[in-house]
Design a protein around this motif. Sequence first.
Motif, PDB file in Angstrom:
ATOM      1  N   THR A 262      27.905   5.177 -12.615  1.00 31.78           N
ATOM      2  CA  THR A 262      26.979   4.285 -11.872  1.00 31.78           C
ATOM      3  C   THR A 262      27.359   4.438 -10.393  1.00 31.78           C
ATOM      4  OG1 THR A 262      26.431   2.878 -13.738  1.00 31.78           O
ATOM      5  CG2 THR A 262      25.880   2.152 -11.426  1.00 31.78           C
ATOM      6  N   ARG A 263      28.921   4.331 -10.055  1.00 29.00           N
ATOM      7  CA  ARG A 263      28.945   4.480  -8.686  1.00 29.00           C
ATOM      8  C   ARG A 263      28.998   5.756  -7.974  1.00 29.00           C
ATOM      9  NH1 ARG A 263      33.725   1.640 -10.263  1.00 29.00           N
ATOM     10  NH2 ARG A 263      34.870   3.558 -10.476  1.00 29.00           N
ATOM     11  N   SER A 264      29.016   6.898  -8.766  1.00 25.64           N
ATOM     12  CA  SER A 264      28.524   8.083  -8.405  1.00 25.64           C
ATOM     13  C   SER A 264      27.217   8.416  -8.244  1.00 25.64           C
ATOM     14  CB  SER A 264      29.338   9.312  -9.227  1.00 25.64           C
ATOM     15  OG  SER A 264      30.731   8.787  -9.650  1.00 25.64           O
ATOM     16  N   LEU A 265      26.570   8.023  -9.195  1.00 24.95           N
ATOM     17  CA  LEU A 265      24.881   8.169  -9.112  1.00 24.95           C
ATOM     18  C   LEU A 265      24.498   7.552  -7.638  1.00 24.95           C
ATOM     19  CD1 LEU A 265      23.748   7.525 -12.771  1.00 24.95           C
ATOM     20  CD2 LEU A 265      23.798   9.697 -11.564  1.00 24.95           C
ATOM     21  N   LYS A 266      25.154   6.377  -7.489  1.00 26.56           N
ATOM     22  CA  LYS A 266      24.601   5.664  -6.183  1.00 26.56           C
ATOM     23  C   LYS A 266      25.053   6.030  -5.043  1.00 26.56           C
ATOM     24  CE  LYS A 266      23.365   1.425  -8.765  1.00 26.56           C
ATOM     25  NZ  LYS A 266      23.374   0.105  -8.953  1.00 26.56           N
ATOM     26  N   GLN A 267      25.936   7.225  -5.094  1.00 26.60           N
ATOM     27  CA  GLN A 267      26.220   7.863  -3.875  1.00 26.60           C
ATOM     28  C   GLN A 267      24.891   8.604  -3.590  1.00 26.60           C
ATOM     29  OE1 GLN A 267      30.154   9.500  -5.394  1.00 26.60           O
ATOM     30  NE2 GLN A 267      30.208   9.885  -2.897  1.00 26.60           N
ATOM     31  N   TYR A 268      24.101   8.980  -4.385  1.00 24.92           N
ATOM     32  CA  TYR A 268      23.176   9.906  -4.086  1.00 24.92           C
ATOM     33  C   TYR A 268      21.729   9.436  -3.977  1.00 24.92           C
ATOM     34  CZ  TYR A 268      27.080  13.104  -4.308  1.00 24.92           C
ATOM     35  OH  TYR A 268      28.413  13.468  -4.222  1.00 24.92           O
TER      36      TYR A 268
ATOM     37  N   GLU B 132      19.240   2.505  -6.760  1.00 25.67           N
ATOM     38  CA  GLU B 132      19.061   2.268  -8.046  1.00 25.67           C
ATOM     39  C   GLU B 132      17.662   2.450  -8.575  1.00 25.67           C
ATOM     40  OE1 GLU B 132      21.167   1.192 -10.526  1.00 25.67           O
ATOM     41  OE2 GLU B 132      19.703   0.653 -11.967  1.00 25.67           O
ATOM     42  N   ASP B 133      16.810   2.034  -7.810  1.00 22.64           N
ATOM     43  CA  ASP B 133      15.318   2.334  -8.221  1.00 22.64           C
ATOM     44  C   ASP B 133      14.619   3.852  -8.255  1.00 22.64           C
ATOM     45  OD1 ASP B 133      14.905   3.049  -5.365  1.00 22.64           O
ATOM     46  OD2 ASP B 133      13.490   1.502  -5.139  1.00 22.64           O
TER      47      ASP B 133
ATOM     48  N   PHE C 205      13.366   1.171 -19.106  1.00 24.76           N
ATOM     49  CA  PHE C 205      14.644   1.643 -18.553  1.00 24.76           C
ATOM     50  C   PHE C 205      15.557   0.780 -18.228  1.00 24.76           C
ATOM     51  CE2 PHE C 205      10.981   4.602 -17.796  1.00 24.76           C
ATOM     52  CZ  PHE C 205      11.567   5.582 -18.101  1.00 24.76           C
ATOM     53  N   ILE C 206      16.965   1.192 -18.551  1.00 27.15           N
ATOM     54  CA  ILE C 206      18.265   0.292 -18.584  1.00 27.15           C
ATOM     55  C   ILE C 206      18.739   0.199 -17.018  1.00 27.15           C
ATOM     56  CG2 ILE C 206      20.423  -0.103 -19.405  1.00 27.15           C
ATOM     57  CD1 ILE C 206      18.319   0.631 -21.682  1.00 27.15           C
ATOM     58  N   ARG C 207      18.727  -1.224 -16.567  1.00 27.13           N
ATOM     59  CA  ARG C 207      19.425  -1.521 -15.331  1.00 27.13           C
ATOM     60  C   ARG C 207      20.930  -1.561 -15.329  1.00 27.13           C
ATOM     61  NH1 ARG C 207      16.722  -6.932 -13.402  1.00 27.13           N
ATOM     62  NH2 ARG C 207      18.517  -7.946 -14.405  1.00 27.13           N
ATOM     63  N   SER C 208      21.303  -1.514 -14.123  1.00 24.80           N
ATOM     64  CA  SER C 208      22.860  -1.135 -14.222  1.00 24.80           C
ATOM     65  C   SER C 208      23.523  -2.210 -14.926  1.00 24.80           C
ATOM     66  CB  SER C 208      23.582  -0.657 -13.081  1.00 24.80           C
ATOM     67  OG  SER C 208      23.033  -1.741 -12.014  1.00 24.80           O
TER      68      SER C 208
ATOM     69  N   ARG D  29      12.836  10.991  -8.259  1.00 26.25           N
ATOM     70  CA  ARG D  29      13.334   9.818  -9.375  1.00 26.25           C
ATOM     71  C   ARG D  29      14.191  10.888 -10.290  1.00 26.25           C
ATOM     72  NH1 ARG D  29       7.466   6.998 -10.043  1.00 26.25           N
ATOM     73  NH2 ARG D  29       7.604   5.674  -8.158  1.00 26.25           N
ATOM     74  N   VAL D  30      15.223  10.263 -10.720  1.00 26.36           N
ATOM     75  CA  VAL D  30      15.964  11.087 -11.972  1.00 26.36           C
ATOM     76  C   VAL D  30      16.165  10.279 -13.095  1.00 26.36           C
ATOM     77  CG1 VAL D  30      18.147  12.029 -12.017  1.00 26.36           C
ATOM     78  CG2 VAL D  30      17.406  11.990  -9.712  1.00 26.36           C
ATOM     79  N   ILE D  31      15.646  10.974 -14.063  1.00 25.01           N
ATOM     80  CA  ILE D  31      15.721  10.528 -15.317  1.00 25.01           C
ATOM     81  C   ILE D  31      17.189  10.918 -15.823  1.00 25.01           C
ATOM     82  CG2 ILE D  31      14.976  10.361 -17.822  1.00 25.01           C
ATOM     83  CD1 ILE D  31      12.056  10.532 -17.067  1.00 25.01           C
ATOM     84  N   VAL D  32      17.984   9.945 -16.302  1.00 18.97           N
ATOM     85  CA  VAL D  32      19.226  10.418 -16.811  1.00 18.97           C
ATOM     86  C   VAL D  32      19.229  10.009 -18.345  1.00 18.97           C
ATOM     87  CG1 VAL D  32      21.857  10.146 -16.367  1.00 18.97           C
ATOM     88  CG2 VAL D  32      20.222   9.543 -14.463  1.00 18.97           C
TER      89      VAL D  32
END
Length: 599
Positions: free
Chosen positions: A267-273, A276-277, A539-542, A249-252
């Motif tokens: 968000t798009r870039s984060l979701k490349q790697y 969401e969960d 935590f904040i959802r996208s 898990r990654v806390i941003v």
Amino acid sequence: MAAFSTSMTHCPSSSSSSSAAAFASNSCAINRIHQQIALSSIRLTRKLCLRKPSRAVHVQDGASTMKVSPAKNDGPAKILKDGMLSVPPVILPEESIDIASLDLNKESSTVSITVVGASGDLAKKKIFPALFALYYEGCLPKHFTIFGYARSKMSDAELRTMVSKTLTCRIDQRENCGEKMDQFLERCFYHPGQYDSQENFLELDKKLKEHEDGRVANRLFYLSIPPNIFIDAVKCASTSASSANGWTRVIVEKPFGRDSESSAALTRSLKQYLDEDQIFRIDHYLGKELVENLSVLRFSNLIFEPLWSRQYIRSVQFIFAEDFGTEGRGGYFDNYGIIRDIMQNHLLQMLALFAMETPVSLDAEDIRNEKVKVLRSMRPLRLEDVVTGQYKSHTRGGVKYPAYTDDKTVPNDSLTPTFAAAALFIDNARWDGVPFLMKAGKALHDRRAEIRVQFRHVPGNLYNKNIGTDLDLATNELVIRVQPDEAIYLKINNKVPGLGMRLDRSNLNLLYAARYTKEIPDAYERLLLDAMEGERRLFIRSDELDAAWSLFTPVLKDLEEKKVVPEYYPYGSRGPVGSHYLAARYKVRWGDVGSEQES
Ligand SMILES: NC(=O)C1=CN([C@@H]2O[C@H](COP(=O)(O)OP(=O)(O)OC[C@H]3O[C@@H](n4cnc5c(N)ncnc54)[C@H](OP(=O)(O)O)[C@@H]3O)[C@@H](O)[C@H]2O)C=CC1
Ligand SMILES: O=C1O[C@H](COP(=O)(O)O)[C@@H](O)[C@H](O)[C@H]1O
């Protein structure tokens, strides 16, 4: 149920058969079970409706008794994989459960927490101290390792020295604190590396594996770095240092972009790697005790919810003030300004929690669904509903306080607001026409964060003549003081004792320091623990993030494109006068003005 996974919570098991002793040594477990029961009660109740309800069970921890619902199985009490508390249905009411029998002590797994940007301000000030507090409370799993990662060259010993300077003991629990600090520091290590180097992250991975020692490895990365390097770090961490057999898990940390477009791109870039969960977007205000309490206040007391609408509420105010300037963070701040730094996230999150409809349950997704609905019902902020300010130098008592632009990392001609006030509106049936005012500023005369709920006038008030001409002063006001000196108080009109009939304004006051002896945990403690447990409620959802940015992006663009000059206010003052005109336009006054003597 969303993952209330307590499997990572290690609370030392007691060999004593006395449940009281076991409970005493497991305060962390008890606290979390309290929380889980609170959070899962609706789900459990619903399950019970489907089955034949059997007897309720009481779990005692000496101070309080909680009722939990019986589970299907007859086996020993334990926390199930999905985090639900399972208790044998045959336990008699009033009989306590031996906490030692709860299966909290997972021998087979480990958590590795990597603080990326460990040499930085936030890591030193908040993250390491919060991790220590969790360790002290027995809330970290039995097997855990903490790694600091940053470019600075440091040995393990140097990291420990750095960290040790910022660790503090709880005011109310100092026992063995020094010893615990030493034990905690022994579990802290450091790996120097670049944020965009797969090779350096592979080295980290190797070190993590050595510590994990073949156990199921869960890994938490806390990105405590400037946003321009988030993606590099996420890419390397996910590609080269993800767990092979447990969760990653990654806390941003915020800022999550500067506007709708950059946030969506992030968000798009984060979701490349990451899925969401795996992403835990932190807004540390959600971890603050009184913000957590907002829902409790509303939904577990009969008296507030019926009043919680345009019918009775005239305005709601969200106020944030700091009595210091940007102090070393000018470089970051100048690119963002107070609207992005505080309003778009901390104050808006409080607003959403304040204004949301009753969620279906306390599950993370149910709550976040309701928050999104509020945000999507709001009108985007208009330029005419915003006042901006910037602090200027001021000399008081022979001390010269700097202007914002005196900061060497801030351009001399910067127009970045260090103060803003805004009027927002929720266009739904509950809140139509009610001004939600926000005010946030740095270098003001005091430090506070609070929510002020101003109620309407009493119609045909029999006591108008005793109140005088200023009816506004006689309206009820509920104040939720998030910090400092946490409190909830309600301003009421009261008869001054005596033979006459004079009214004054008094407070029904719940001052936390007077009511509760236990020290209030820092927001980061709660949020770190939740992230380890997979609890996403805070935590904040996208989609929440998108909705939040939609409200502020147009006005931020306007302010920048039109080069709106902020109103200058002296360091240490109450901020720009313009904020009072803004409130007056909506026929309200800021409740914090002259509130120093309130409680
Ligand atoms: N500080 C605070 O109070 C708060 C901070 N935040 C957010 O948390 C995150 C971390 O904040 P903070 O600790 O203040 O940040 P810092 O500026 O202290 O940066 C953290 C670390 O990142 C590395 N770093 C800094 N700048 C760069 C750069 N340009 N390129 C590569 N590495 C860099 C440095 O480590 P090294 O040189 O050793 O690699 C530094 O120690 C940020 O996103 C911030 O917005 C959020 C709320 C409050
Ligand atoms: O996120 C931020 O919050 C802090 C204020 O946090 P608090 O918990 O001390 O109230 C603020 O100083 C900082 O500018 C902002 O980035």
